[in-house]
Design a protein around this motif. Structure first.
Motif, PDB file in Angstrom:
ATOM      1  N   PRO A  72      34.015  22.011  21.434  1.00  0.00           N
ATOM      2  CA  PRO A  72      34.045  21.881  23.063  1.00  0.00           C
ATOM      3  C   PRO A  72      32.591  21.013  23.473  1.00  0.00           C
ATOM      4  O   PRO A  72      32.897  20.205  24.247  1.00  0.00           O
ATOM      5  N   GLY A  73      31.608  21.054  22.604  1.00  0.00           N
ATOM      6  CA  GLY A  73      30.433  20.435  22.896  1.00  0.00           C
ATOM      7  C   GLY A  73      30.577  18.934  22.800  1.00  0.00           C
ATOM      8  O   GLY A  73      30.174  18.054  23.870  1.00  0.00           O
ATOM      9  N   VAL A  74      31.479  18.455  21.700  1.00  0.00           N
ATOM     10  CA  VAL A  74      31.580  17.244  21.651  1.00  0.00           C
ATOM     11  C   VAL A  74      32.462  16.796  22.923  1.00  0.00           C
ATOM     12  O   VAL A  74      32.386  15.600  23.331  1.00  0.00           O
ATOM     13  N   LEU A  75      33.429  17.384  22.823  1.00  0.00           N
ATOM     14  CA  LEU A  75      34.473  17.276  24.220  1.00  0.00           C
ATOM     15  C   LEU A  75      33.796  16.922  25.494  1.00  0.00           C
ATOM     16  O   LEU A  75      33.985  15.852  26.163  1.00  0.00           O
ATOM     17  N   TRP A  76      32.682  17.871  25.833  1.00  0.00           N
ATOM     18  CA  TRP A  76      31.964  17.806  27.040  1.00  0.00           C
ATOM     19  C   TRP A  76      31.065  16.435  27.037  1.00  0.00           C
ATOM     20  O   TRP A  76      31.008  15.715  28.269  1.00  0.00           O
ATOM     21  N   HIS A  77      30.565  16.150  25.788  1.00  0.00           N
ATOM     22  CA  HIS A  77      29.854  14.869  25.925  1.00  0.00           C
ATOM     23  C   HIS A  77      30.549  13.632  26.018  1.00  0.00           C
ATOM     24  O   HIS A  77      30.268  12.597  26.848  1.00  0.00           O
ATOM     25  N   LEU A  78      32.004  13.722  25.537  1.00  0.00           N
ATOM     26  CA  LEU A  78      32.821  12.493  25.694  1.00  0.00           C
ATOM     27  C   LEU A  78      33.042  12.419  26.835  1.00  0.00           C
ATOM     28  O   LEU A  78      33.306  11.238  27.607  1.00  0.00           O
ATOM     29  N   TYR A  79      33.305  13.460  27.825  1.00  0.00           N
ATOM     30  CA  TYR A  79      33.500  13.445  29.094  1.00  0.00           C
ATOM     31  C   TYR A  79      32.331  12.802  29.923  1.00  0.00           C
ATOM     32  O   TYR A  79      32.566  11.861  30.688  1.00  0.00           O
ATOM     33  N   LYS A  80      31.134  13.266  29.500  1.00  0.00           N
ATOM     34  CA  LYS A  80      29.990  12.903  30.326  1.00  0.00           C
ATOM     35  C   LYS A  80      29.841  11.235  30.211  1.00  0.00           C
ATOM     36  O   LYS A  80      29.547  10.573  31.235  1.00  0.00           O
ATOM     37  N   TYR A  81      30.036  10.849  28.666  1.00  0.00           N
ATOM     38  CA  TYR A  81      29.769   9.207  28.348  1.00  0.00           C
ATOM     39  C   TYR A  81      30.881   8.331  28.966  1.00  0.00           C
ATOM     40  O   TYR A  81      30.739   7.285  29.507  1.00  0.00           O
ATOM     41  N   THR A  82      32.040   8.920  29.132  1.00  0.00           N
ATOM     42  CA  THR A  82      33.347   8.176  29.605  1.00  0.00           C
ATOM     43  C   THR A  82      33.642   8.483  31.078  1.00  0.00           C
ATOM     44  O   THR A  82      34.375   7.684  31.635  1.00  0.00           O
ATOM     45  N   ASN A  83      33.502   9.450  31.422  1.00  0.00           N
ATOM     46  CA  ASN A  83      33.978   9.805  32.713  1.00  0.00           C
ATOM     47  C   ASN A  83      35.587  10.007  32.798  1.00  0.00           C
ATOM     48  O   ASN A  83      36.140   9.984  33.967  1.00  0.00           O
ATOM     49  N   ASP A  84      36.198  10.110  31.917  1.00  0.00           N
ATOM     50  CA  ASP A  84      37.657  10.361  31.723  1.00  0.00           C
ATOM     51  C   ASP A  84      37.968  11.897  31.737  1.00  0.00           C
ATOM     52  O   ASP A  84      37.711  12.618  30.995  1.00  0.00           O
ATOM     53  N   ASN A  85      38.800  11.882  32.657  1.00  0.00           N
ATOM     54  CA  ASN A  85      39.289  13.464  32.969  1.00  0.00           C
ATOM     55  C   ASN A  85      39.983  14.022  31.789  1.00  0.00           C
ATOM     56  O   ASN A  85      40.323  15.056  31.545  1.00  0.00           O
ATOM     57  N   LYS A  86      40.462  13.181  30.938  1.00  0.00           N
ATOM     58  CA  LYS A  86      41.056  13.523  29.755  1.00  0.00           C
ATOM     59  C   LYS A  86      40.388  14.557  28.966  1.00  0.00           C
ATOM     60  O   LYS A  86      40.842  15.746  28.514  1.00  0.00           O
ATOM     61  N   TRP A  87      38.936  13.895  28.755  1.00  0.00           N
ATOM     62  CA  TRP A  87      38.290  14.987  27.944  1.00  0.00           C
ATOM     63  C   TRP A  87      37.603  16.020  28.740  1.00  0.00           C
ATOM     64  O   TRP A  87      37.337  17.222  28.011  1.00  0.00           O
ATOM     65  N   ARG A  88      37.335  15.865  30.063  1.00  0.00           N
ATOM     66  CA  ARG A  88      36.947  16.995  30.642  1.00  0.00           C
ATOM     67  C   ARG A  88      38.154  18.265  30.710  1.00  0.00           C
ATOM     68  O   ARG A  88      37.861  19.532  30.401  1.00  0.00           O
ATOM     69  N   GLN A  89      39.423  17.991  30.717  1.00  0.00           N
ATOM     70  CA  GLN A  89      40.520  19.097  30.576  1.00  0.00           C
ATOM     71  C   GLN A  89      40.478  19.327  29.282  1.00  0.00           C
ATOM     72  O   GLN A  89      40.683  20.801  29.116  1.00  0.00           O
ATOM     73  N   LEU A  90      40.345  18.567  28.267  1.00  0.00           N
ATOM     74  CA  LEU A  90      40.486  19.242  26.601  1.00  0.00           C
ATOM     75  C   LEU A  90      39.238  20.005  26.586  1.00  0.00           C
ATOM     76  O   LEU A  90      39.029  21.028  25.917  1.00  0.00           O
ATOM     77  N   ALA A  91      37.742  19.846  27.037  1.00  0.00           N
ATOM     78  CA  ALA A  91      36.960  20.506  26.921  1.00  0.00           C
ATOM     79  C   ALA A  91      37.096  22.063  27.644  1.00  0.00           C
ATOM     80  O   ALA A  91      36.570  22.909  27.137  1.00  0.00           O
ATOM     81  N   ILE A  92      37.614  21.815  28.851  1.00  0.00           N
ATOM     82  CA  ILE A  92      37.899  23.136  29.600  1.00  0.00           C
ATOM     83  C   ILE A  92      38.347  24.032  28.884  1.00  0.00           C
ATOM     84  O   ILE A  92      38.344  25.241  28.749  1.00  0.00           O
ATOM     85  N   LYS A  93      39.608  23.820  28.299  1.00  0.00           N
ATOM     86  CA  LYS A  93      40.677  24.321  27.716  1.00  0.00           C
ATOM     87  C   LYS A  93      40.057  24.854  26.040  1.00  0.00           C
ATOM     88  O   LYS A  93      39.995  26.279  26.055  1.00  0.00           O
ATOM     89  N   ALA A  94      39.075  24.155  25.489  1.00  0.00           N
ATOM     90  CA  ALA A  94      38.453  24.706  24.201  1.00  0.00           C
ATOM     91  C   ALA A  94      37.461  25.588  24.568  1.00  0.00           C
ATOM     92  O   ALA A  94      37.071  26.566  23.995  1.00  0.00           O
ATOM     93  N   THR A  95      36.876  25.195  25.996  1.00  0.00           N
ATOM     94  CA  THR A  95      35.499  26.381  26.040  1.00  0.00           C
ATOM     95  C   THR A  95      36.253  27.629  26.803  1.00  0.00           C
ATOM     96  O   THR A  95      35.741  28.775  26.294  1.00  0.00           O
ATOM     97  N   ASP A  96      37.314  27.634  27.557  1.00  0.00           N
ATOM     98  CA  ASP A  96      37.764  28.684  28.025  1.00  0.00           C
ATOM     99  C   ASP A  96      38.126  29.884  26.981  1.00  0.00           C
ATOM    100  O   ASP A  96      38.003  31.047  27.073  1.00  0.00           O
ATOM    101  N   SER A  97      38.658  29.164  25.873  1.00  0.00           N
ATOM    102  CA  SER A  97      39.255  30.014  24.779  1.00  0.00           C
ATOM    103  C   SER A  97      38.063  30.870  24.007  1.00  0.00           C
ATOM    104  O   SER A  97      38.277  31.674  23.066  1.00  0.00           O
ATOM    105  N   LEU A  98      36.937  30.408  24.430  1.00  0.00           N
ATOM    106  CA  LEU A  98      35.741  31.167  23.672  1.00  0.00           C
ATOM    107  C   LEU A  98      35.122  32.360  24.525  1.00  0.00           C
ATOM    108  O   LEU A  98      34.253  32.918  24.012  1.00  0.00           O
ATOM    109  N   SER A  99      35.779  32.707  25.594  1.00  0.00           N
ATOM    110  CA  SER A  99      35.022  33.470  26.630  1.00  0.00           C
ATOM    111  C   SER A  99      34.705  34.848  25.882  1.00  0.00           C
ATOM    112  O   SER A  99      33.796  35.382  26.256  1.00  0.00           O
TER     113      SER A  99
END
Length: 349
Positions: A72-99
């Motif tokens: 999820p850390g990689v996905l968050w960084h990809l979102y930061k650098y691309t501003n592509d919502n696809k990576w944000r949504q993947l990052a949220i899903k991967a992060t939430d499962s670690l709760s």
């Protein structure tokens, strides 16, 4: 290749001065587009790539593991650098499962898991629900702290010993950040204490280190010092030297203590001065170069980890030695000698 290589290389992208940043981002996006097709986001967390293959070994989000936060850390960084919502949504899903990890007290690496996922998510999106997760995780890690020894416990599987490993300097970030959010100074005091004890007991005079120190769990005396994952007890394992480079630098970020800054510079100088000309260390700095060791692997993980600390350390010291070493490492890692796409893999390195 361990996923931590991929995670740390993403941290470095904004600071690259001699490589086209757009090229690195495009390369990362291409590699991770392929990876995202091969795993179930939120259920499978890549840990190790299988050489010459698009396949990965994966772990579950919560079960005897320490690497699940990296993806999820990689996905968050990809979102930061691309501003592509696809990576944000993947990052949220991967992060939430670690709760569930936020309440674990049986794993020292809760710092890795939570700060790479929820920590980066909060940094990049200011999601209002994430700070409490970080504070909860800090309080969970705090339960592993021993006031007589002044450290959090790393391993639970050594009877009558309280083992502290150098690697866990990286986990302290969740204590520091938990303090910053909650203002609970006990968390700060624990993190600073652990840092000072690591400097005192793990470091050698030349700023190499013992990976592990085992204390008596009854009277806090030192039983033994050793290196569990390096070449020998007396050797210096490159990866945990890199953890110290970045871990001490992070500790200075929060504490602003000169004693900690001096340690960060000491371990960084050792790392730089003992690495080969391209900046990528052998897996252990003390492996003999002789006829019995005809192949000595390089450690791109250690190089990536150290680079993330070196560029931050340069910001605190203005010492161009750290900037130059950072640039050398990044240029080497982005070359065909280390890039994964040169050998048909979905990783970064």
């Amino acid at each position: 290749m361990l996923l931590k290589v991929i995670y740390f290389i993403q941290i470095l992208i904004p600071f690259v001065l001699t490589i086209n940043i757009t090229d690195i981002v495009n390369y990362s996006v291409r590699q991770y587009n392929e990876l995202s097709k091969s795993i179930i986001i939120g259920k499978e967390y890549p840990t190790e790539g299988i050489p010459l293959s698009y396949k990965w070994n994966c772990t579950e989000p919560v079960k005897n593991q320490w690497t699940s936060g990296f993806y999820p850390g990689v996905l968050w960084h990809l979102y930061k650098y691309t501003n592509d919502n696809k990576w944000r949504q993947l990052a949220i899903k991967a992060t939430d499962s670690l709760s569930e990890n936020q309440m674990r007290t049986d794993n020292i690496d809760i710092g890795f898991i939570i700060m790479c996922s929820y920590g980066k998510g909060y940094e990049f999106t200011k999601n209002s629900s994430y700070p409490q997760v970080i504070v909860n995780a800090a309080n969970s890690l705090a339960k592993r702290f021993n006031y007589n020894i002044g450290c959090t416990q790393s391993w639970d599987n050594t009877p009558n010993e309280f083992v502290v490993i150098a690697d866990n300097m990286m986990d302290l970030e969740v204590l520091f950040e938990g303090w910053r959010i909650s203002k609970n100074k006990t968390l700060l005091d624990m993190a600073v204490s652990h840092t000072i004890q690591t400097i005192k007991y793990h470091l050698r005079e030349d700023y190499s280190h013992y990976q592990a120190v085992a204390f008596s769990d009854t009277n806090a005396t030192i039983i033994r010092k050793f290196t569990a994952q390096g070449y020998a007890d007396w050797s210096c394992w490159a990866q945990s030297q890199a953890w110290l480079v970045t871990g001490f630098t992070i500790a200075y970020r929060y504490s602003k203590l000169d004693y900690i800054l001096n340690a960060a510079e000491g371990v960084s100088n050792y790392f730089i001065d003992n690495s080969p000309p391209d900046g990528i260390p052998y897996w252990d700095f003390d492996v003999p170069h002789d006829s019995n060791h005809t192949y000595i692997p390089r450690d791109s993980s250690a190089a990536s980890i150290a680079a993330s600390g070196l560029i931050e350390l340069y910001g605190y010291t203005n010492n161009t030695k750290y900037l130059n070493a950072f640039n050398k490492i990044i240029n080497s890692l982005y070359s065909d000698n280390y890039r994964a796409d040169a050998v048909f893999q979905v990783a970064i390195l």
